[in-house]
Design an enzyme around this catalytic site. Sequence first.
Site, PDB file in Angstrom:
ATOM      1  N   LEU A   1       0.811  -1.221   0.000  1.00 29.95           N
ATOM      2  CA  LEU A   1       0.000   0.000   0.000  1.00 29.95           C
ATOM      3  C   LEU A   1       0.844   1.269   0.000  1.00 29.95           C
ATOM      4  CD1 LEU A   1      -2.964  -1.001   2.396  1.00 29.95           C
ATOM      5  CD2 LEU A   1      -2.811  -1.226  -0.093  1.00 29.95           C
TER       6      LEU A   1
ATOM      7  N   PHE B   1       3.242  -6.678 -10.478  1.00 32.15           N
ATOM      8  CA  PHE B   1       3.096  -5.235 -10.709  1.00 32.15           C
ATOM      9  C   PHE B   1       3.881  -4.419  -9.687  1.00 32.15           C
ATOM     10  CE2 PHE B   1      -1.169  -6.760 -12.202  1.00 32.15           C
ATOM     11  CZ  PHE B   1      -1.118  -6.280 -13.503  1.00 32.15           C
TER      12      PHE B   1
ATOM     13  N   SER C   1       8.264  -2.142 -19.394  1.00 37.57           N
ATOM     14  CA  SER C   1       7.823  -0.844 -19.901  1.00 37.57           C
ATOM     15  C   SER C   1       8.508  -0.522 -21.221  1.00 37.57           C
ATOM     16  CB  SER C   1       8.208   0.214 -18.861  1.00 37.57           C
ATOM     17  OG  SER C   1       8.086   1.506 -19.387  1.00 37.57           O
TER      18      SER C   1
ATOM     19  N   THR D   1       9.801   2.008 -21.746  1.00 32.46           N
ATOM     20  CA  THR D   1      10.963   2.813 -21.357  1.00 32.46           C
ATOM     21  C   THR D   1      12.269   2.044 -21.620  1.00 32.46           C
ATOM     22  OG1 THR D   1      11.685   4.351 -19.655  1.00 32.46           O
ATOM     23  CG2 THR D   1      11.151   2.158 -18.903  1.00 32.46           C
TER      24      THR D   1
ATOM     25  N   TYR E   1      14.788   4.471 -12.986  1.00 28.22           N
ATOM     26  CA  TYR E   1      13.552   3.685 -13.115  1.00 28.22           C
ATOM     27  C   TYR E   1      13.671   2.718 -14.300  1.00 28.22           C
ATOM     28  CZ  TYR E   1       8.906   2.333 -14.598  1.00 28.22           C
ATOM     29  OH  TYR E   1       7.830   1.586 -15.023  1.00 28.22           O
TER      30      TYR E   1
ATOM     31  N   LYS F   1      13.941  -1.574 -14.631  1.00 25.91           N
ATOM     32  CA  LYS F   1      13.123  -2.482 -15.462  1.00 25.91           C
ATOM     33  C   LYS F   1      14.027  -3.334 -16.361  1.00 25.91           C
ATOM     34  CE  LYS F   1       9.091  -1.419 -14.004  1.00 25.91           C
ATOM     35  NZ  LYS F   1       8.283  -2.374 -13.268  1.00 25.91           N
TER      36      LYS F   1
ATOM     37  N   TYR G   1       4.636  -2.351 -21.395  1.00 24.67           N
ATOM     38  CA  TYR G   1       3.491  -1.459 -21.590  1.00 24.67           C
ATOM     39  C   TYR G   1       3.960  -0.172 -22.249  1.00 24.67           C
ATOM     40  CZ  TYR G   1       2.151  -4.033 -17.264  1.00 24.67           C
ATOM     41  OH  TYR G   1       1.935  -4.961 -16.289  1.00 24.67           O
ATOM     42  N   PHE G   2       3.119   0.367 -23.132  1.00 27.74           N
ATOM     43  CA  PHE G   2       3.394   1.686 -23.689  1.00 27.74           C
ATOM     44  C   PHE G   2       2.788   2.720 -22.716  1.00 27.74           C
ATOM     45  CE2 PHE G   2       6.023   1.360 -27.463  1.00 27.74           C
ATOM     46  CZ  PHE G   2       6.321   0.009 -27.330  1.00 27.74           C
TER      47      PHE G   2
ATOM     48  N   LEU H   1       0.883  12.731 -18.519  1.00 26.30           N
ATOM     49  CA  LEU H   1       0.023  13.643 -19.271  1.00 26.30           C
ATOM     50  C   LEU H   1      -1.476  13.494 -18.952  1.00 26.30           C
ATOM     51  CD1 LEU H   1      -0.227  15.794 -21.500  1.00 26.30           C
ATOM     52  CD2 LEU H   1      -0.260  13.927 -23.164  1.00 26.30           C
TER      53      LEU H   1
ATOM     54  N   GLY I   1      15.092  14.252 -21.079  1.00 23.29           N
ATOM     55  CA  GLY I   1      14.939  12.798 -21.202  1.00 23.29           C
ATOM     56  C   GLY I   1      13.794  12.372 -22.103  1.00 23.29           C
TER      57      GLY I   1
HETATM   58  P1  NAD Z   1       0.975   1.782  -9.037  1.00 25.71           P
HETATM   59  O1  NAD Z   1       1.955   2.562  -8.237  1.00 25.71           O
HETATM   60  O2  NAD Z   1      -0.418   2.278  -9.104  1.00 25.71           O
HETATM   61  O3  NAD Z   1       0.943   0.264  -8.545  1.00 25.71           O
HETATM   62  C1  NAD Z   1       2.064  -0.382  -8.019  1.00 25.71           C
HETATM   63  C2  NAD Z   1       1.644  -1.047  -6.733  1.00 25.71           C
HETATM   64  O4  NAD Z   1       2.782  -1.721  -6.173  1.00 25.71           O
HETATM   65  C3  NAD Z   1       1.138  -0.053  -5.678  1.00 25.71           C
HETATM   66  O5  NAD Z   1      -0.105  -0.489  -5.195  1.00 25.71           O
HETATM   67  C4  NAD Z   1       2.212  -0.095  -4.592  1.00 25.71           C
HETATM   68  O6  NAD Z   1       1.676   0.128  -3.305  1.00 25.71           O
HETATM   69  C5  NAD Z   1       2.771  -1.495  -4.768  1.00 25.71           C
HETATM   70  N1  NAD Z   1       4.165  -1.653  -4.313  1.00 25.71           N
HETATM   71  C6  NAD Z   1       5.234  -0.871  -4.606  1.00 25.71           C
HETATM   72  N2  NAD Z   1       6.335  -1.353  -4.021  1.00 25.71           N
HETATM   73  C7  NAD Z   1       5.969  -2.486  -3.351  1.00 25.71           C
HETATM   74  C8  NAD Z   1       6.653  -3.417  -2.552  1.00 25.71           C
HETATM   75  N3  NAD Z   1       7.956  -3.286  -2.294  1.00 25.71           N
HETATM   76  N4  NAD Z   1       5.969  -4.451  -2.032  1.00 25.71           N
HETATM   77  C9  NAD Z   1       4.640  -4.593  -2.264  1.00 25.71           C
HETATM   78  N5  NAD Z   1       3.928  -3.731  -2.998  1.00 25.71           N
HETATM   79  C10 NAD Z   1       4.587  -2.678  -3.539  1.00 25.71           C
HETATM   80  O7  NAD Z   1       1.591   1.632 -10.498  1.00 25.71           O
HETATM   81  P2  NAD Z   1       0.932   1.077 -11.822  1.00 25.71           P
HETATM   82  O8  NAD Z   1       0.785   2.214 -12.746  1.00 25.71           O
HETATM   83  O9  NAD Z   1      -0.229   0.229 -11.488  1.00 25.71           O
HETATM   84  O10 NAD Z   1       2.141   0.202 -12.371  1.00 25.71           O
HETATM   85  C11 NAD Z   1       2.228  -1.180 -12.114  1.00 25.71           C
HETATM   86  C12 NAD Z   1       3.535  -1.693 -12.674  1.00 25.71           C
HETATM   87  O11 NAD Z   1       3.589  -1.407 -14.068  1.00 25.71           O
HETATM   88  C13 NAD Z   1       4.775  -1.031 -12.071  1.00 25.71           C
HETATM   89  O12 NAD Z   1       5.764  -2.024 -11.920  1.00 25.71           O
HETATM   90  C14 NAD Z   1       5.178  -0.018 -13.109  1.00 25.71           C
HETATM   91  O13 NAD Z   1       6.560   0.243 -13.088  1.00 25.71           O
HETATM   92  C15 NAD Z   1       4.782  -0.727 -14.398  1.00 25.71           C
HETATM   93  N6  NAD Z   1       4.496   0.198 -15.500  1.00 25.71           N
HETATM   94  C16 NAD Z   1       3.621   1.216 -15.314  1.00 25.71           C
HETATM   95  C17 NAD Z   1       3.365   2.106 -16.344  1.00 25.71           C
HETATM   96  C18 NAD Z   1       2.444   3.270 -16.149  1.00 25.71           C
HETATM   97  O14 NAD Z   1       2.557   4.253 -16.899  1.00 25.71           O
HETATM   98  N7  NAD Z   1       1.510   3.228 -15.201  1.00 25.71           N
HETATM   99  C19 NAD Z   1       4.013   1.927 -17.582  1.00 25.71           C
HETATM  100  C20 NAD Z   1       4.901   0.860 -17.742  1.00 25.71           C
HETATM  101  C21 NAD Z   1       5.144  -0.006 -16.676  1.00 25.71           C
HETATM  102  C1  WQD Z   2       3.657  11.785 -22.489  1.00 21.96           C
HETATM  103  C2  WQD Z   2       3.884  13.014 -23.367  1.00 21.96           C
HETATM  104  C3  WQD Z   2       5.492  14.564 -22.477  1.00 21.96           C
HETATM  105  C4  WQD Z   2       3.156  15.731 -18.961  1.00 21.96           C
HETATM  106  C5  WQD Z   2       6.215   7.768 -18.818  1.00 21.96           C
HETATM  107  C6  WQD Z   2       7.430   7.024 -18.340  1.00 21.96           C
HETATM  108  C7  WQD Z   2       7.428   5.640 -18.906  1.00 21.96           C
HETATM  109  C8  WQD Z   2       6.095   4.918 -18.614  1.00 21.96           C
HETATM  110  C9  WQD Z   2       4.922   5.750 -19.005  1.00 21.96           C
HETATM  111  C10 WQD Z   2       6.358   3.602 -16.649  1.00 21.96           C
HETATM  112  C11 WQD Z   2       5.350  13.435 -23.484  1.00 21.96           C
HETATM  113  C12 WQD Z   2       4.118  15.198 -22.532  1.00 21.96           C
HETATM  114  C13 WQD Z   2       3.583  15.134 -20.129  1.00 21.96           C
HETATM  115  C14 WQD Z   2       2.867  17.119 -18.962  1.00 21.96           C
HETATM  116  C15 WQD Z   2       3.429  17.203 -21.301  1.00 21.96           C
HETATM  117  N1  WQD Z   2       5.943   4.634 -17.230  1.00 21.96           N
HETATM  118  N2  WQD Z   2       3.703  15.862 -21.285  1.00 21.96           N
HETATM  119  N3  WQD Z   2       3.021  17.803 -20.137  1.00 21.96           N
HETATM  120  O1  WQD Z   2       7.059  10.214 -20.619  1.00 21.96           O
HETATM  121  O2  WQD Z   2       5.874   8.896 -22.433  1.00 21.96           O
HETATM  122  O3  WQD Z   2       6.267   7.861 -20.244  1.00 21.96           O
HETATM  123  O4  WQD Z   2       5.028   7.057 -18.440  1.00 21.96           O
HETATM  124  O5  WQD Z   2       7.000   2.714 -17.107  1.00 21.96           O
HETATM  125  O6  WQD Z   2       8.489   4.985 -18.328  1.00 21.96           O
HETATM  126  O7  WQD Z   2       8.582   7.722 -18.764  1.00 21.96           O
HETATM  127  O8  WQD Z   2       4.584   9.635 -20.431  1.00 21.96           O
HETATM  128  O9  WQD Z   2       2.563  10.856 -19.752  1.00 21.96           O
HETATM  129  O10 WQD Z   2       4.790  11.580 -18.811  1.00 21.96           O
HETATM  130  O11 WQD Z   2       4.297  12.001 -21.234  1.00 21.96           O
HETATM  131  O12 WQD Z   2       3.556  17.884 -22.317  1.00 21.96           O
HETATM  132  O13 WQD Z   2       2.517  17.721 -17.935  1.00 21.96           O
HETATM  133  O14 WQD Z   2       3.226  14.129 -22.755  1.00 21.96           O
HETATM  134  O15 WQD Z   2       6.470  15.514 -22.814  1.00 21.96           O
HETATM  135  O16 WQD Z   2       5.551  13.921 -24.786  1.00 21.96           O
HETATM  136  P1  WQD Z   2       6.042   9.222 -20.996  1.00 21.96           P
HETATM  137  P2  WQD Z   2       4.018  11.028 -19.950  1.00 21.96           P
END
Ligand code: NAD
Ligand code: WQD
Length: 358
Positions: A40, A87, A131, A133, A155, A159, A183-184, A206, A313
């Site tokens: 949590l 996750f 990701s 990323t 970060y 990954k 994931y995108f 965003l 970045g």
């Molecule tokens: P989120 O933060 O909403 O969910 C992650 C969950 O993991 C949270 O509920 C947090 O409390 C729990 N958590 C974190 N560290 C923990 C630990 N040490 N032990 C147990 N629980 C822990 O994030 P999300 O957006 O649901 O992302 C889920 C996964 O997907 C993450 O690994 C994230 O890096 C990856 N991911 C997310 C995105 C995105 O844009 N949301 C994109 C690509 C990858």
């Molecule tokens: C999207 C676009 C910004 C905010 C991130 C992580 C990536 C993945 C997904 C976990 C970009 C623009 C954003 C704002 C803006 N997460 N933007 N104003 O950067 O593609 O990816 O989330 O794995 O690792 O890097 O997503 O939503 O931050 O940005 O103009 O206030 O929106 O410049 O072009 P990003 P984002």
Amino acid sequence: MLENFMKNKILVTGGAGYIGTHTCIALHEAGYDFVVYDNLFNSSREAINRVSTLIGQTIEFIEGDIRDAESLKQVFAAHHFFGVIHFAGLKAVGESVAKPLMYYNNNVSGTITLLEMMSEYDVKNFVFSSSATVYGNPESLPIDESSKRSCTNPYGQSKLAVEHILEDLAVSDDSWNLIALRYFNPVGAHPSGQIGEDPNDIPNNLMPYISQVAVDKLEKLSIFGNDYSTVDGTGVRDFIHVTDLAQGHVAAFDYLEKQTRLNESGTTQQYSVGFLPINLGTGKGTSVLELVSAFSDVSGQAIPYQFTDRRAGDIASCYASVDKAKMLLGWQAELSITDMCQDTWRWQSMYPNGYDVS
Ligand code: NAD
Ligand code: WQD
């Protein structure tokens, strides 16, 4: 899911979070059993309660940390898991630059502890939240799974490090089935409006930023750069609806289940999944300005914005090749940018303060 198969149980680490909650619902609808394990740190019991209400049954939830081997041991000893969806992790790029040790400790050490426990209990099916990323600044578009990987922030490195660990593990022992879902840009919310993304602070991403401007929690959006070589100068991303993403996890487990069945039938050669990276995206790019405009149309709200400097970045464009997911998992994203905006708007306007209903 295949018929006449015993209901398989899945451990969902991080299942109280944004993508985890939506995936729990999809798993339930597909007939899987699951246990949620989450510390949590970035989520709430309220999210778990909402999922329980939506699926009409109490979720088995354990508050625990993936770095706590003793706590994990108790969970593995008490259940017979078919596999794990992992996750749990920290995800804020900027924070990872400021606190790299926290990110490596949580995302890398935590995953190692989890994998060690899985090995001890002979649970070898694993779906990891990777990701886009990991692709860094792509050399060509759309990005397919064999593209070069490189990351510039802790970060992303965390990954990538886990992906390398999974690759080595697969080489060391072919009984592991290790899927890394890349994931995108996940956005959107459950169509009920009851669950969605709930950033703690001012959003970094965003879509939550736009939706908080739309409900007047934030004054105006800063658009980071309008001089990229894209359709309108703003960044282009592959936004994917979180419920489509959740279905992608079900498809990954259906795939693992099918392989297990084929192996157990004895009629085919033993098949090992090994390390299998798969993109989850729509395959379509949408610019920042296009998303702002779509959100404004759907919500009927003006989204004031200003152009500012590029964010350090950031890359110009990023979208997925989705052929592998379609071919192997039979999965593809179904929902449009309009759906993503509509569902985000419903969640944000019903719950402007997310899960904080005090
Ligand atoms: P989120 O933060 O909403 O969910 C992650 C969950 O993991 C949270 O509920 C947090 O409390 C729990 N958590 C974190 N560290 C923990 C630990 N040490 N032990 C147990 N629980 C822990 O994030 P999300 O957006 O649901 O992302 C889920 C996964 O997907 C993450 O690994 C994230 O890096 C990856 N991911 C997310 C995105 C995105 O844009 N949301 C994109 C690509 C990858
Ligand atoms: C999207 C676009 C910004 C905010 C991130 C992580 C990536 C993945 C997904 C976990 C970009 C623009 C954003 C704002 C803006 N997460 N933007 N104003 O950067 O593609 O990816 O989330 O794995 O690792 O890097 O997503 O939503 O931050 O940005 O103009 O206030 O929106 O410049 O072009 P990003 P984002």
